[in-house]
Design a protein around this motif. Structure first.
Motif, PDB file in Angstrom:
ATOM      1  N   LEU A 177       0.836  -1.208   0.000  1.00  0.00           N
ATOM      2  CA  LEU A 177       0.000   0.000   0.000  1.00  0.00           C
ATOM      3  C   LEU A 177       0.870   1.256   0.000  1.00  0.00           C
ATOM      4  O   LEU A 177       0.518   2.259  -0.632  1.00  0.00           O
ATOM      5  N   GLN A 178       2.012   1.205   0.668  1.00  0.00           N
ATOM      6  CA  GLN A 178       2.931   2.331   0.597  1.00  0.00           C
ATOM      7  C   GLN A 178       3.499   2.476  -0.807  1.00  0.00           C
ATOM      8  O   GLN A 178       3.703   3.591  -1.304  1.00  0.00           O
ATOM      9  N   GLN A 179       3.739   1.347  -1.480  1.00  0.00           N
ATOM     10  CA  GLN A 179       4.195   1.404  -2.871  1.00  0.00           C
ATOM     11  C   GLN A 179       3.156   2.079  -3.752  1.00  0.00           C
ATOM     12  O   GLN A 179       3.494   2.915  -4.605  1.00  0.00           O
ATOM     13  N   LEU A 180       1.884   1.761  -3.555  1.00  0.00           N
ATOM     14  CA  LEU A 180       0.828   2.418  -4.325  1.00  0.00           C
ATOM     15  C   LEU A 180       0.790   3.910  -4.027  1.00  0.00           C
ATOM     16  O   LEU A 180       0.576   4.730  -4.934  1.00  0.00           O
ATOM     17  N   ASP A 181       1.004   4.271  -2.782  1.00  0.00           N
ATOM     18  CA  ASP A 181       1.030   5.682  -2.389  1.00  0.00           C
ATOM     19  C   ASP A 181       2.144   6.440  -3.114  1.00  0.00           C
ATOM     20  O   ASP A 181       2.013   7.637  -3.378  1.00  0.00           O
ATOM     21  N   ASP A 182       3.224   5.750  -3.473  1.00  0.00           N
ATOM     22  CA  ASP A 182       4.417   6.400  -4.019  1.00  0.00           C
ATOM     23  C   ASP A 182       4.586   6.259  -5.535  1.00  0.00           C
ATOM     24  O   ASP A 182       5.617   6.656  -6.068  1.00  0.00           O
ATOM     25  N   LEU A 183       3.609   5.714  -6.226  1.00  0.00           N
ATOM     26  CA  LEU A 183       3.762   5.449  -7.663  1.00  0.00           C
ATOM     27  C   LEU A 183       4.020   6.721  -8.468  1.00  0.00           C
ATOM     28  O   LEU A 183       3.321   7.723  -8.307  1.00  0.00           O
ATOM     29  N   GLU A 184       4.965   6.665  -9.393  1.00  0.00           N
ATOM     30  CA  GLU A 184       5.286   7.833 -10.209  1.00  0.00           C
ATOM     31  C   GLU A 184       4.416   7.952 -11.456  1.00  0.00           C
ATOM     32  O   GLU A 184       4.110   9.054 -11.889  1.00  0.00           O
ATOM     33  N   GLN A 185       3.999   6.833 -12.048  1.00  0.00           N
ATOM     34  CA  GLN A 185       3.353   6.915 -13.357  1.00  0.00           C
ATOM     35  C   GLN A 185       1.978   7.578 -13.352  1.00  0.00           C
ATOM     36  O   GLN A 185       1.430   7.876 -14.415  1.00  0.00           O
ATOM     37  N   ARG A 186       1.421   7.830 -12.209  1.00  0.00           N
ATOM     38  CA  ARG A 186       0.109   8.477 -12.144  1.00  0.00           C
ATOM     39  C   ARG A 186       0.196   9.926 -12.631  1.00  0.00           C
ATOM     40  O   ARG A 186       1.240  10.563 -12.505  1.00  0.00           O
ATOM     41  N   VAL A 187      -0.898  10.448 -13.162  1.00  0.00           N
ATOM     42  CA  VAL A 187      -0.899  11.851 -13.598  1.00  0.00           C
ATOM     43  C   VAL A 187      -0.985  12.797 -12.405  1.00  0.00           C
ATOM     44  O   VAL A 187      -0.698  13.991 -12.525  1.00  0.00           O
ATOM     45  N   ILE A 188      -1.377  12.293 -11.254  1.00  0.00           N
ATOM     46  CA  ILE A 188      -1.477  13.085 -10.027  1.00  0.00           C
ATOM     47  C   ILE A 188      -1.332  12.113  -8.858  1.00  0.00           C
ATOM     48  O   ILE A 188      -1.682  10.931  -8.974  1.00  0.00           O
ATOM     49  N   ASP A 189      -0.805  12.607  -7.764  1.00  0.00           N
ATOM     50  CA  ASP A 189      -0.738  11.808  -6.542  1.00  0.00           C
ATOM     51  C   ASP A 189      -2.156  11.668  -6.010  1.00  0.00           C
ATOM     52  O   ASP A 189      -2.676  12.562  -5.352  1.00  0.00           O
ATOM     53  N   ASN A 190      -2.777  10.534  -6.304  1.00  0.00           N
ATOM     54  CA  ASN A 190      -4.202  10.357  -6.020  1.00  0.00           C
ATOM     55  C   ASN A 190      -4.476   9.454  -4.826  1.00  0.00           C
ATOM     56  O   ASN A 190      -5.593   8.955  -4.665  1.00  0.00           O
ATOM     57  N   ALA A 191      -3.463   9.219  -3.962  1.00  0.00           N
ATOM     58  CA  ALA A 191      -3.663   8.289  -2.859  1.00  0.00           C
ATOM     59  C   ALA A 191      -2.796   8.645  -1.661  1.00  0.00           C
ATOM     60  O   ALA A 191      -1.735   9.250  -1.795  1.00  0.00           O
ATOM     61  N   ASP A 192      -3.272   8.227  -0.505  1.00  0.00           N
ATOM     62  CA  ASP A 192      -2.498   8.328   0.725  1.00  0.00           C
ATOM     63  C   ASP A 192      -2.784   7.088   1.553  1.00  0.00           C
ATOM     64  O   ASP A 192      -3.921   6.599   1.587  1.00  0.00           O
ATOM     65  N   TYR A 193      -1.748   6.578   2.214  1.00  0.00           N
ATOM     66  CA  TYR A 193      -1.875   5.341   2.988  1.00  0.00           C
ATOM     67  C   TYR A 193      -1.684   5.600   4.470  1.00  0.00           C
ATOM     68  O   TYR A 193      -0.743   6.273   4.867  1.00  0.00           O
ATOM     69  N   LYS A 194      -2.604   5.038   5.270  1.00  0.00           N
ATOM     70  CA  LYS A 194      -2.497   5.106   6.717  1.00  0.00           C
ATOM     71  C   LYS A 194      -2.751   3.718   7.325  1.00  0.00           C
ATOM     72  O   LYS A 194      -3.849   3.162   7.166  1.00  0.00           O
ATOM     73  N   PRO A 195      -1.764   3.121   7.989  1.00  0.00           N
ATOM     74  CA  PRO A 195      -2.028   1.892   8.745  1.00  0.00           C
ATOM     75  C   PRO A 195      -2.731   2.247  10.049  1.00  0.00           C
ATOM     76  O   PRO A 195      -2.231   3.069  10.823  1.00  0.00           O
ATOM     77  N   ILE A 196      -3.895   1.670  10.305  1.00  0.00           N
ATOM     78  CA  ILE A 196      -4.644   2.057  11.505  1.00  0.00           C
ATOM     79  C   ILE A 196      -4.698   0.944  12.547  1.00  0.00           C
ATOM     80  O   ILE A 196      -5.196   1.167  13.646  1.00  0.00           O
ATOM     81  N   GLY A 197      -4.187  -0.242  12.211  1.00  0.00           N
ATOM     82  CA  GLY A 197      -4.165  -1.321  13.198  1.00  0.00           C
ATOM     83  C   GLY A 197      -5.540  -1.907  13.409  1.00  0.00           C
ATOM     84  O   GLY A 197      -5.993  -2.759  12.662  1.00  0.00           O
ATOM     85  N   SER A 198      -6.237  -1.427  14.419  1.00  0.00           N
ATOM     86  CA  SER A 198      -7.598  -1.869  14.709  1.00  0.00           C
ATOM     87  C   SER A 198      -8.592  -0.796  14.289  1.00  0.00           C
ATOM     88  O   SER A 198      -8.358   0.393  14.505  1.00  0.00           O
ATOM     89  N   ILE A 199      -9.698  -1.204  13.714  1.00  0.00           N
ATOM     90  CA  ILE A 199     -10.709  -0.261  13.243  1.00  0.00           C
ATOM     91  C   ILE A 199     -11.198   0.640  14.374  1.00  0.00           C
ATOM     92  O   ILE A 199     -11.424   1.832  14.184  1.00  0.00           O
ATOM     93  N   ASP A 200     -11.351   0.082  15.551  1.00  0.00           N
ATOM     94  CA  ASP A 200     -11.913   0.833  16.669  1.00  0.00           C
ATOM     95  C   ASP A 200     -10.866   1.549  17.515  1.00  0.00           C
ATOM     96  O   ASP A 200     -11.211   2.200  18.502  1.00  0.00           O
ATOM     97  N   ALA A 201      -9.585   1.445  17.147  1.00  0.00           N
ATOM     98  CA  ALA A 201      -8.524   1.943  18.027  1.00  0.00           C
ATOM     99  C   ALA A 201      -8.433   3.468  18.048  1.00  0.00           C
ATOM    100  O   ALA A 201      -8.059   4.050  19.061  1.00  0.00           O
ATOM    101  N   LEU A 202      -8.743   4.120  16.935  1.00  0.00           N
ATOM    102  CA  LEU A 202      -8.563   5.562  16.833  1.00  0.00           C
ATOM    103  C   LEU A 202      -9.754   6.306  17.411  1.00  0.00           C
ATOM    104  O   LEU A 202     -10.910   5.911  17.225  1.00  0.00           O
ATOM    105  N   SER A 203      -9.463   7.418  18.084  1.00  0.00           N
ATOM    106  CA  SER A 203     -10.538   8.310  18.504  1.00  0.00           C
ATOM    107  C   SER A 203     -11.173   8.938  17.270  1.00  0.00           C
ATOM    108  O   SER A 203     -10.614   8.880  16.166  1.00  0.00           O
TER     109      SER A 203
END
Length: 262
Positions: A210-236
């Motif tokens: 997923l970090q590789q997808l976040d960093d792809l050069e061939q896209r016409v625009i940086d269209n993604a951001d990746y966040k590992p969240i661990g557990s769905i309920d963990a974040l406030s």
């Protein structure tokens, strides 16, 4: 325009506090009053069984719906899943969100993990045109430097018509895709559509892919951001909203500069 907090209170009182948090986060980024069509794109592979059964996917969907009330005024978010294939299953509405995930996935069998299908089905559902192939060398945006051998570059169409609003697609997974090369190429292709992808992963470790997808050069625009969240309920609520909105404003600015958004 966003849905008023008074209307959220009267229609879905259980979401009003989170809607207030979303409003504050948008205001901090000078994004309050901007519009987007919000979608969730959920992994429906077999390894996600417990996340659905124990209601964690439903709770995340509700939190995203609360954010959507401050970005769009139609009172619903589009719900997509990907397993061995990908599909749009319907909408999660503000006035009937309780139990929506179970209703929409009822009768669907869990499968594998088709990222590529998910990227394309979202683009196609919202009516965005497929890309054209690009010729010659093309530098990536925002200093990106990850160029994948064998991936085909794309370009914006010559007769591009700017969209009135972007699609904000929140993509949740707990595992790698069926085919990494196909996922790479599909994300490159959908970079010509005004869709911002927020990748979220659950589990003990972050996903290098997923970090590789976040960093792809061939896209016409940086269209993604990746966040590992661990557990769905963990974040406030505040942590989740901040994670979702990170890099979104920069994407909107760049998409407008490129003529993808009005």
């Amino acid at each position: 325009m966003p849905i008023s907090l008074d209307k959220v209170q009267s229609t879905a009182p259980g979401l009003v506090d989170l809607a207030k948090t979303a409003k504050v986060s948008l205001e901090k980024r000078n994004l309050f009053g901007t519009r987007a069509k919000v979608a969730v794109v959920m992994d429906y592979s077999g390894s996600m069984t417990r996340e659905y059964r124990e209601g964690r996917v439903q709770r995340l969907t509700e939190r995203i719906l609360a954010l959507a009330t401050q970005l769009d005024d139609d009172g619903a978010i589009d719900f997509f899943v990907f397993d061995s294939t990908a599909a749009h299953l319907g909408e999660v509405p503000l006035d009937n969100y309780a139990g929506a995930v179970d209703r929409l996935t009822q009768g669907r069998r869990m499968g594998t993990t088709d990222y590529a299908g998910a990227f394309r089905v979202v683009r196609d559902h919202f009516g965005f045109a497929p890309p054209k192939l690009a010729g010659g060398e093309k530098k990536g945006l925002f200093g990106r430097k990850k160029k994948v051998e064998g991936a085909v570059d794309v370009a914006l169409p010559d007769n591009l018509r700017p969209a009135s609003e972007p699609v904000f697609a929140i993509f949740l997974t707990d595992g790698a895709p069926n085919s990494k090369p196909q996922a790479v190429q599909a994300l490159i292709e959908v970079s010509t559509a005004p869709i911002f992808w927020k990748f979220l992963s659950i589990g003990r470790e972050s996903f290098d892919f997923l970090q590789q997808l976040d960093d792809l050069e061939q896209r016409v625009i940086d269209n993604a951001d990746y966040k590992p969240i661990g557990s769905i309920d963990a974040l406030s609520d505040e942590q989740l909203i901040d994670a979702l909105l990170d890099e979104y404003g920069e994407y909107v600015t760049e998409a407008k500069r490129l003529g993808m958004l009005a």
